[in-house]
Design a protein around this motif. Sequence first.
Motif, PDB file in Angstrom:
ATOM      1  N   SER A  29       0.849  -1.184   0.000  1.00 55.49           N
ATOM      2  CA  SER A  29       0.000   0.000   0.000  1.00 55.49           C
ATOM      3  C   SER A  29       0.884   1.233   0.000  1.00 55.49           C
ATOM      4  O   SER A  29       2.109   1.137   0.151  1.00 55.49           O
ATOM      5  CB  SER A  29      -0.922   0.011   1.227  1.00 55.49           C
ATOM      6  OG  SER A  29      -0.166   0.249   2.405  1.00 55.49           O
ATOM      7  N   TRP A  32       5.792   1.169  -8.073  1.00 54.28           N
ATOM      8  CA  TRP A  32       4.634   1.367  -7.216  1.00 54.28           C
ATOM      9  C   TRP A  32       4.304   2.846  -7.050  1.00 54.28           C
ATOM     10  O   TRP A  32       3.138   3.228  -6.933  1.00 54.28           O
ATOM     11  CB  TRP A  32       4.860   0.719  -5.849  1.00 54.28           C
ATOM     12  CG  TRP A  32       5.946   1.342  -5.018  1.00 54.28           C
ATOM     13  CD1 TRP A  32       7.260   1.004  -5.010  1.00 54.28           C
ATOM     14  CD2 TRP A  32       5.804   2.412  -4.086  1.00 54.28           C
ATOM     15  NE1 TRP A  32       7.963   1.787  -4.122  1.00 54.28           N
ATOM     16  CE2 TRP A  32       7.094   2.673  -3.534  1.00 54.28           C
ATOM     17  CE3 TRP A  32       4.734   3.181  -3.645  1.00 54.28           C
ATOM     18  CZ2 TRP A  32       7.318   3.659  -2.578  1.00 54.28           C
ATOM     19  CZ3 TRP A  32       4.957   4.171  -2.689  1.00 54.28           C
ATOM     20  CH2 TRP A  32       6.234   4.400  -2.166  1.00 54.28           C
ATOM     21  N   LEU A  40      -4.302   4.471  -7.862  1.00 56.22           N
ATOM     22  CA  LEU A  40      -4.836   3.430  -6.969  1.00 56.22           C
ATOM     23  C   LEU A  40      -5.270   3.983  -5.615  1.00 56.22           C
ATOM     24  O   LEU A  40      -6.111   3.386  -4.942  1.00 56.22           O
ATOM     25  CB  LEU A  40      -3.791   2.330  -6.758  1.00 56.22           C
ATOM     26  CG  LEU A  40      -3.245   1.649  -8.019  1.00 56.22           C
ATOM     27  CD1 LEU A  40      -2.384   0.462  -7.637  1.00 56.22           C
ATOM     28  CD2 LEU A  40      -4.365   1.225  -8.962  1.00 56.22           C
ATOM     29  N   PHE A  41      -4.684   5.120  -5.206  1.00 55.75           N
ATOM     30  CA  PHE A  41      -5.004   5.727  -3.908  1.00 55.75           C
ATOM     31  C   PHE A  41      -5.472   7.168  -4.108  1.00 55.75           C
ATOM     32  O   PHE A  41      -5.017   8.081  -3.437  1.00 55.75           O
ATOM     33  CB  PHE A  41      -3.786   5.685  -2.985  1.00 55.75           C
ATOM     34  CG  PHE A  41      -3.340   4.302  -2.618  1.00 55.75           C
ATOM     35  CD1 PHE A  41      -3.775   3.700  -1.448  1.00 55.75           C
ATOM     36  CD2 PHE A  41      -2.496   3.588  -3.457  1.00 55.75           C
ATOM     37  CE1 PHE A  41      -3.374   2.419  -1.112  1.00 55.75           C
ATOM     38  CE2 PHE A  41      -2.083   2.299  -3.137  1.00 55.75           C
ATOM     39  CZ  PHE A  41      -2.534   1.715  -1.953  1.00 55.75           C
ATOM     40  N   GLY A  90      -6.630   1.262  -0.532  1.00 62.52           N
ATOM     41  CA  GLY A  90      -6.772   1.763  -1.879  1.00 62.52           C
ATOM     42  C   GLY A  90      -8.229   1.901  -2.300  1.00 62.52           C
ATOM     43  O   GLY A  90      -9.139   1.347  -1.685  1.00 62.52           O
ATOM     44  N   TYR A 129      -7.457   0.103  -7.091  1.00 61.63           N
ATOM     45  CA  TYR A 129      -6.455  -0.744  -6.420  1.00 61.63           C
ATOM     46  C   TYR A 129      -6.934  -2.195  -6.406  1.00 61.63           C
ATOM     47  O   TYR A 129      -6.173  -3.123  -6.698  1.00 61.63           O
ATOM     48  CB  TYR A 129      -6.235  -0.247  -4.995  1.00 61.63           C
ATOM     49  CG  TYR A 129      -5.320  -1.116  -4.157  1.00 61.63           C
ATOM     50  CD1 TYR A 129      -3.947  -0.909  -4.151  1.00 61.63           C
ATOM     51  CD2 TYR A 129      -5.832  -2.148  -3.371  1.00 61.63           C
ATOM     52  CE1 TYR A 129      -3.103  -1.704  -3.387  1.00 61.63           C
ATOM     53  CE2 TYR A 129      -5.001  -2.943  -2.606  1.00 61.63           C
ATOM     54  CZ  TYR A 129      -3.642  -2.725  -2.613  1.00 61.63           C
ATOM     55  OH  TYR A 129      -2.817  -3.531  -1.853  1.00 61.63           O
ATOM     56  N   HIS A 145      -6.623  -3.752  -9.741  1.00 58.32           N
ATOM     57  CA  HIS A 145      -5.227  -4.111  -9.998  1.00 58.32           C
ATOM     58  C   HIS A 145      -4.873  -5.441  -9.336  1.00 58.32           C
ATOM     59  O   HIS A 145      -4.286  -6.329  -9.972  1.00 58.32           O
ATOM     60  CB  HIS A 145      -4.317  -2.996  -9.471  1.00 58.32           C
ATOM     61  CG  HIS A 145      -2.849  -3.286  -9.591  1.00 58.32           C
ATOM     62  ND1 HIS A 145      -2.209  -3.431 -10.802  1.00 58.32           N
ATOM     63  CD2 HIS A 145      -1.890  -3.470  -8.630  1.00 58.32           C
ATOM     64  CE1 HIS A 145      -0.920  -3.690 -10.598  1.00 58.32           C
ATOM     65  NE2 HIS A 145      -0.702  -3.718  -9.295  1.00 58.32           N
TER      66      HIS A 145
END
Length: 442
Positions: free
Chosen positions: A154, A205, A212-213, A272, A276, A279
Amino acid sequence: MRSLKACLSVIGMIFLLRNIFLFVNFHVIFNNHPAGDPSPTAGRLAVTPLNSNMTPPAQLQIDFYGGSITVGQDFEDYKKKRFSALVGEQLGVFAVNRGIPGAGPRPNLICGITPTDIIISEFRINERSANVLNQWYDLACQNAKHVVILDLWSWLTPPAIPGKNNETATIKSFLERQRNSLFPDTCNSTSFSILSLAEQDESNWQCLVPSLFNYTVPNKLTGAFIPKECYKPFYNKHCEKEKVQNYSSRHGRRNLRPQVMCRQNFRERQHGQPPYHEHVANQLIRHIKEVVFPTMHNSTNSEPKEVLSLPVSTCIGEWGEVGGNWDTSILENFGFQISSPFSGRVDKTTLNTNIVSSSVLLGCPVNHSLIQIGYVAHSWKNETVTMSVETGTPSNASKTVNTRLLLGKVPFALRLLRYTESFSAPVNVTLLNKMPNAWRLS
């Protein structure tokens, strides 16, 4: 006839004040029998030729165990958008989400689990104890035909810096157990595989964080908001497709530490948004098709797993969707209520109070005798409370329990499920005091 000598009453507690609450979920465990050492035999890691066209066996069930990420916290319609639901829908299998926020696999070791076809084990973030993980892998492999060790990352708990040792406790514990043939004989027909997104995404990442966040628009469910300025370090030319592999090695973590105004968003940086989960689901679906299904197809064992032994603990409550009847545990109640004051979700229904000196007397069902209190411990002192546990047994007649999680200096508020010692039933639990900031704004 099953003779129960131990039970677990799962009772969540939230100490409230001013419509803002402190989350202090606790479990009550009754256990007379220490866990035995596993018998040394082999466990096997799946090494299977890739076959993306492999279809799932008929009536396949996949059980997902993990923490708050697996549960799918902090966004609307989470039961349909979390990665377990997406995997079930795309593969056409029966997906069962058994995630419990902030707990690791410990509640499963106490309450037991039911047999299934595939177990997805997601504990990189919530469990680092080799002893607990070893017990969990023994339990999982005895109740599934295949176990996938899923390592997630994360924004708050990112992958290791490339070039450094990125072997996590979850993977290290499994490999050592497999290498030394320490799995029980009953696991001989079970295969394992590893899917580490923490390793897979270690080079890019940072480039995935903004999508994603994404909390630049207030979250509809929680109202959480992260200013756009917090994402600025992630937007640069190194996230272009042809250069993305060099991004992490050049910048590492140090240049991506959140600004002061962003550090308070630890919860959102851990959980997320739906992209997320998409994914994670996409990678997990590919892994299951290319590794898990062929392994199960080639296995000579097609029979469903049978229940080898029933857990000696009985779990009562709604936290983690355990179920059970509250009436068997509550003998007397002064100031507590059964409700879900934080989110209104049924699976977070707890026994709670907002009044210091409130107390509740807890007992065991028939054939049970010992009670163990499990509670959510907090890394920040100002978020903690103190409760007393009183019993009639002379050896541990009274115990004061503080919910502080002693981990040294932690830059964000960490909350994990922890347990007390066992007490002879009945026990009386009283809220003694709470710290000034022992609450969390919803």
